[in-house]
Write a protein that holds these residues in place. Structure first.
Motif: not given
Length: 436
Positions: A170-198
């Motif tokens: 999360x902090x790495x992303x903040x640093x990257x976008x602070x330097x260049x807000x238009x920079x191509x970077x991962x989203x805040x939540x980069x993973x996708x969930x199709x299932x949940x697990x108990x």
């Protein structure tokens, strides 16, 4: 210019502790910061280790302590939800024959404790608890990490081993976008969930070594039996895939457990037989994916911070170990090549890029393991006609299993790397040779 090279590890889980082991053996100074108040906390999940990981544990001097704590899996059955057995696989025996040892399941807490206690006392003194990461500042000469309790630590680089919800990422992303807000970077939540697990743990209720699955449309179960406890993993397909991180309350846990109450675990037990005696449970979304950016400047990610698998094949931890191995091999070589032993930011960026490129390349099994883990989860939950046919009627043939092992699972295992700076006898000896 700093006089000594020092790594700051964020996260005191199994991968963070293994990074501490590897750095100690590489002669590289470190400090490990863990947000929890104790490194050893009781958790209900289990972890499966494969022979490629045992090779690394042997190098680090941990294997002889670990093996007595685990249970080698030796019997696999597949059930329908009405209790009918439709497949008896030889997968565990094949792994042992091909690579020298079968998969071994551990209680996560016991694994963590063993890894921690096998560190020398001088290294354990560098592991600090109650240090929740708050901020990271990079400089030409090094990096500074501040924690929520007001403490600050100076170092040369940061390894983020702080899991799927990584604050480091999360902090790495903040640093990257602070330097260049238009920079191509991962989203805040980069993973996708199709299932949940108990998931849950309970006192041992059957003979050790069982590793069974139960399959149905939209729901599946994995059941493992150890020496003193057992574990189940109940998979439930979400209505829609999501990148949001859902939090579940006790009522939702009980409700989902009720939906699985009559699912079998083995030939005699059902979920409802064990639910009253659970020692620990947890419900979470099951994230999948590989982060696009693993590093920035003096910061680099390992383990679930940069890739997350479904848990059906138990390959997540084993791939985190490979992250540590590849990163530390490259890092140690560069530290030794640098005249003052302190690689600058540009050199570290090259190290991190080589590490990421290697792990994402065909030289390693990361991308294949991600695909295979997701495939198995979708097969077991019959997520469409194709997956149902594949799991229920095609994969059960021994000739198909032969093909999967010959061209899929075994070559992926063989690619695994070991630490190139710790000489050790090869103790994992099977029919197939290791490539490194």
């Amino acid at each position: 210019m700093e006089s000594t090279f020092k790594v700051i590890i964020i996260g005191g889980g199994p991968i963070g502790l293994l990074a501490a082991h590897a750095l100690y053996c590489a002669g590289i100074d470190f400090v490990l910061l863990e947000r929890r108040q104790s490194i050893i906390e009781e958790q209900g999940a289990s972890i499966v280790l494969y022979p490629q990981t045992f090779r690394v544990m042997h190098q680090l001097g941990i294997l002889d302590v670990l093996l007595p704590l685990g249970t080698e899996l030796d019997h696999h059955l597949s059930f329908t939800k009405d209790g009918k057995v439709f497949n008896e696989s030889t997968r565990y025996r094949r792994i042992k024959e091909n690579h020298g040892y079968g998969p071994v399941i551990f209680h996560r807490t016991e694994l963590l404790q063993a890894i921690y206690e096998c560190l020398p006392e001088t290294s354990r003194s560098k592991i600090l608890t109650g240090k929740a990461l708050q901020n990271i500042e990079t400089h030409d000469y090094g990096i500074a990490v501040s924690c929520a309790d007001g403490s600050t630590f100076q170092g040369s680089m940061v390894i983020g081993a702080d899991g799927v919800h990584s604050k480091t990422r999360h902090l790495m992303r903040e640093i990257a976008l602070k330097g260049n807000p238009l920079r191509d970077w991962d989203t805040e939540q980069p993973y996708k969930s199709t299932f949940r697990l108990l998931y849950g743990a309970f006192p041992a209720s059957s003979l050790p070594g069982e590793g069974y699955d139960v399959q149905s449309s939209g729901k599946s179960v994995m059941y493992f039996s150890g020496k003193t406890r057992g574990w189940f993993f109940l998979y439930d397909k979400l209505p829609q895939p999501t990148t949001e991180s859902n939090r579940y309350n006790e009522k939702e846990v009980e409700s989902l457990a009720g939906e699985f109450a009559d699912f079998p675990l083995n030939g005699t037990l059902k979920v409802k037989d064990l639910w009253p005696n659970m020692s620990a449970t947890g419900l979470t979304d099951l994230q999948e994916g590989i982060v696009k950016h693993w590093s920035l400047g003096r910061i680099v990610l390992v383990g679930d911070s940069c890739h997350k698998f479904t848990t059906h094949l138990g390959l997540g931890f084993n791939n985190g170990v490979q992250d540590v191995v590849v990163l530390c091999n490259i890092l140690r070589a560069r530290v030794q090549e640098t005249p003052n032993g302190c690689p600058d930011a540009e050199t570290l960026a090259q190290v991190f890029q080589k590490y990421e490129t290697t792990r994402k390349s065909p030289e390693c099994s990361l991308t294949t393991d991600l695909e295979n883990s997701g495939l198995e989860t979708r097969m077991h939950t019959w997520s469409g006609t194709f997956y149902w046919l594949l799991s229920r009627y095609i994969a059960v043939w021994s000739i198909v299993e032969d093909f999967i092992f010959r061209f899929g699972i075994s070559p992926s295992f063989q690619k695994a790397q070991v630490l190139d700076f710790i000489p050790a006898l090869e103790i994992m000896k099977g029919k197939l040779p290791w490539r490194l």
